[in-house]
Write an enzyme that holds these catalytic residues in place. Structure first.
Site, short mmCIF file in Angstrom:
data_model
loop_
_atom_site.label_atom_id
_atom_site.label_comp_id
_atom_site.label_asym_id
_atom_site.label_seq_id
_atom_site.Cartn_x
_atom_site.Cartn_y
_atom_site.Cartn_z
N LYS A 69 41.06 38.71 43.18
CA LYS A 69 42.10 39.00 42.18
C LYS A 69 41.45 39.86 41.00
O LYS A 69 40.64 39.20 40.27
CB LYS A 69 42.72 37.81 41.84
CG LYS A 69 43.97 37.76 40.79
CD LYS A 69 44.84 36.85 40.66
CE LYS A 69 46.13 37.08 39.82
NZ LYS A 69 46.07 37.79 38.40
N GLU A 100 44.50 48.23 40.80
CA GLU A 100 44.28 47.48 39.26
C GLU A 100 43.24 48.58 38.87
O GLU A 100 42.21 48.70 39.45
CB GLU A 100 43.59 46.12 39.72
CG GLU A 100 43.46 45.22 38.39
CD GLU A 100 44.75 44.29 38.33
OE1 GLU A 100 45.79 44.75 38.92
OE2 GLU A 100 44.87 43.63 37.49
N CYS A 112 18.92 37.87 2.38
CA CYS A 112 18.48 38.59 1.31
C CYS A 112 19.40 37.72 -0.17
O CYS A 112 18.93 38.00 -1.48
CB CYS A 112 18.77 40.07 1.17
SG CYS A 112 20.49 40.29 1.16
S1 IVH Z 1 48.87 41.68 45.44
C1 IVH Z 1 52.60 40.44 43.22
N1 IVH Z 1 46.40 41.72 45.18
O1 IVH Z 1 47.63 40.09 39.68
C2 IVH Z 1 52.54 41.42 44.30
N2 IVH Z 1 47.67 41.62 43.25
O2 IVH Z 1 49.17 37.79 38.75
C3 IVH Z 1 51.36 41.20 45.38
N3 IVH Z 1 46.26 41.59 41.37
O3 IVH Z 1 50.68 41.75 39.25
C4 IVH Z 1 50.30 41.61 44.29
N4 IVH Z 1 44.44 41.69 42.02
O4 IVH Z 1 48.55 43.13 39.52
C5 IVH Z 1 47.52 41.70 44.35
N5 IVH Z 1 43.91 41.84 45.14
C6 IVH Z 1 45.15 41.89 44.24
C7 IVH Z 1 45.30 41.55 42.96
C8 IVH Z 1 46.60 41.57 42.51
C9 IVH Z 1 45.08 41.69 40.75
C10 IVH Z 1 47.37 41.61 40.06
C11 IVH Z 1 48.48 42.27 40.08
C12 IVH Z 1 49.78 41.48 39.88
C13 IVH Z 1 48.94 40.26 39.09
C14 IVH Z 1 49.63 38.76 39.22
#
Ligand code: IVH
Length: 674
Positions: A117, A175, A411
């Protein structure tokens, strides 16, 4: 007509070559030409496009340089909302998620596609017929801001999708991030320029994307990782296949994805990355687990806020418990005072932690800290661990509260707390030891006066022994004074004096940077030099005339004016003048000329290509301009010499031959200037 056709062809060729090199460099991390060669191609394309804008391609790599200024980013309603993800914190949560998915899938078999993530800023990209036409921020999930011009500067986002079978329209989400090494490098530069350190890559990314001038965004080290195809019709059958297509289209993916047959494999991946994540080149804030089969996702469905077919697993923040032994108040180069807690050493996320920053006075109050307190320390997005809480029950009755100091620990000057600032500063810029040591360190830095051998430790000794009080004093240091320093001998003393003497040849623009005027970094110093030409002219400029210079804002203009108003600075400048430091552009040319026994390259125009044995390309360029010559990027009939090192660009050599321009080697050049 033929000429025009040739030009159009050349523009197409250049765009294609540059895009390919961009891909090699940024996606494959495997460049096949030097940075210089690359810049030359880009400059050639820029020049041609400027003259023949009708031939500029919509995916021209010159878009990466930016230039568009956007006052307000127009809102855009997402085709499909950008949802969030449900969170899980334990194995039980994940097993629940697994049984829910199985229930909704009504007995159909499926796997999990699992990846990091990314802890950055989510972005939606729209491609029409393969061409990037729009980039939209997440916003509130329903409506975001269109920031297309800014996003086009990100090298890891293809302006045109590569390959065959590209759908007519496709939305890709991912991202935007800043890699850790890029972030550290950028912060190092900021410190050098007297700017505040940035807290973490995510905030720095968000701030960069919202800049109004895309040329500025282009300078930020932004990277993009694609993670989702958001257009149903364009999706492959599985997420895993989507990722293979990302790579083919020209996107960067983390390469750390996995396909898991069941929850046991998912848990294994999660355990593997628990400690390994600290070695990654980017920050993650968990793991995303997604049902791999796309058609099944609709069956499994959505809640109001998040898909049911995906979940984020969040690692617990690594926490440790320890005690505050004492608190140091550190004074930085800019006079900022930072409280730092000395802790009883404790193991945290693989390293022994002995110190934690408490940031500022507000943070001491917020945490309500006492000496000897038992505290929680965490490693968050920031590199330095921080204190996140206190175990108040363990506080002893006689403990004393930690109070922010009122006088400078170095100082003794009374600290000030400027309006709207959370930080306290020591105003004794001139005489406060850490501030003056910091300023001398900056002056001697490789990118400033490049005084080899004048490091932190030596400067510290020189200041503590009262041998110098500012960088102007360096030039009156004597051998007999140096020889008595710690770890110094005859040779080191002579070498240091020689290095100090050598700094007199440094051209004015670098001297100006070395002076350490707040906010005046290397780039600003270059611009100011070009505009004013000498320190004297600059010292007479008013705030109004300064802001007429491109990219010089009001804040910088004011600090420059204040710098020259201060008599103490003028006194130091007088010392530099007496020592023969280059305080004007012209003088620097004359000065260098005398070093190379009067030879002049006045009226000569050079194009440089390839790699050199005796000096860097920058040094050669500096030398040519210092001797009155010119360095150009492209060969024309007016070029005097093509200075060709090893691996010189074949196109350049060919062009020079065609136009009858003399080609000289590094040896020829060295002879020429001696
Ligand atoms: S898949 C929600 N894969 O995390 C639909 N999201 O907290 C599926 N994010 O808004 C998203 N890394 O911007 C996906 N490898 C990843 C991700 C990811 C970061 C972000 C994304 C989402 C947020 C949710």
């Amino acid at each position: 007509m033929d000429i025009l056709r040739n030009i159009q062809e050349r523009i197409g060729q250049l765009a294609e070559t540059i895009n390919r090199h961009n891909y090699n460099y940024y996606i494959l991390a495997n460049p096949t030409i030097s940075d210089y060669e690359f810049d030359m191609l880009l400059k050639e394309l820029e020049a041609l496009e400027l003259q023949y804008p009708q031939f500029r391609l919509p995916d021209s790599p010159t878009m990466r340089v930016g230039g568009q200024v956007t006052k307000e980013f127009p809102p855009f309603v997402h085709i499909k909302p950008m949802l969030s993800l449900g969170n899980s914190y334990s194995e039980e949560d994940l097993i629940d998620f697994d049984s829910q998915c199985k229930k909704w899938a009504e007995g159909r078999t499926f796997g999990y596609y699992i990846e990091h993530k990314f802890d950055g800023v989510s972005m939606s990209l729209h491609y029409e017929k393969g061409l990037l036409v729009r980039a939209v921020t997440r916003g509130d999930g329903v409506r975001g801001d269109e920031i297309t011009a800014n996003v086009k500067t990100i090298r890891t986002i293809p302006l045109r999708l590569n390959g065959v079978n590209i759908p007519d329209f496709i939305e890709i989400r991912g991202e935007v991030m800043i890699l850790r090494t890029d972030f550290d490098k950028w912060n190092e530069e900021r410190v050098l320029n007297g700017e505040e350190r940035l807290m973490n890559p995510r905030n720095a990314t968000a701030g960069s994307l919202k800049l109004q001038n895309s040329e500025e965004v282009a300078k930020r080290p932004l990277t993009f990782f694609a993670y989702q195809v958001a257009t149903d019709e364009a999706n492959s059958l599985t997420d895993y296949e989507n990722v293979l297509r990302f790579a083919e289209w020209g996107f960067k993916t983390s390469g750390n994805q996995a396909l898991c047959k069941n929850m046991v494999e998912v848990l294994l991946y999660i355990h593997q990355w628990e400690s390994k994540r600290y070695g990654l080149e980017y920050d993650i804030d968990g793991i995303v687990i997604k049902v791999n089969e796309i058609p099944l996702r609709e069956m499994i469905g959505y809640t109001a806020k998040a898909p049911r077919w995906a979940i984020a697993f969040k690692y617990p923040a690594e926490k440790a418990i320890t005690e505050i032994e004492s608190v140091d108040f550190q004074v930085g180069r800019t006079g900022k005072v930072t409280p730092v807690a000395n802790l009883k050493p404790v193991l945290l996320a693989g390293t022994i932690v002995k110190r934690a920053s408490i940031h500022n006075a507000d943070e001491i109050k917020r945490l309500d800290l006492y000496y000897g307190d038992t505290v929680y320390v965490e490693k968050g997005g920031e590199i330095i661990p921080k204190i996140t809480g206190v175990v108040t029950e363990k506080r002893i009755a006689s403990a004393l509260p930690i109070m922010f100091i009122t006088a400078c620990p170095d100082c003794g000057t009374t600290l000030i707390n400027p309006e709207k600032e959370v930080n306290y500063f020591c105003p004794n810029e001139q005489f406060c030891p850490p501030q003056l040591k910091g300023r001398i360190e900056h002056y001697a830095h490789r990118k400033a006066m490049n005084i080899e051998g004048l490091g932190t430790e030596i400067i510290s000794q020189l200041v503590d022994k009262n041998l110098i009080r500012n960088y102007g004093d360096l030039y009156s240091l004597r051998y007999e004074e140096l020889i008595h320093l710690d770890k110094f001998g005859d040779l080191s003393a002579r070498n240091l004096l020689k290095a100090i003497d050598e700094s007199k040849k440094i051209p004015f623009e670098r001297v100006l940077f070395a002076l350490g005027i707040r906010h005046v970094g290397a780039v600003a110093a270059k611009k100011l030099t070009k505009h004013f030409g000498s320190l004297e002219a600059l010292s007479m400029a008013t705030s109004d005339t300064l802001t007429l210079v491109k990219d010089i804002g009001e804040t910088m203009a004011n600090t420059i004016v204040a710098f020259f108003k201060d008599g103490k600075n003028i006194a130091v400048i007088e010392k530099l003048k007496a020592a023969g430091i280059q305080l004007s552009q012209d003088k620097s040319i004359k000065g260098t000329e005398s070093i190379v026994s009067g030879s002049s390259l006045n009226g000569f125009s050079f194009v440089i290509s390839g790699v050199f044995e005796h000096a860097s390309r920058e040094a050669i360029k500096d030398k040519i301009t210092a001797l009155g010559g010119e360095v150009k990027s492209g060969i024309t009939k007016k070029t005097t010499y093509l200075l060709a090192g090893s691996d010189a660009g074949p196109a350049k050599v060919e062009k020079a031959t065609e136009l009858g321009v003399s080609i000289i080697s590094e040896q020829d050049f060295l002879k020429m200037i001696q």
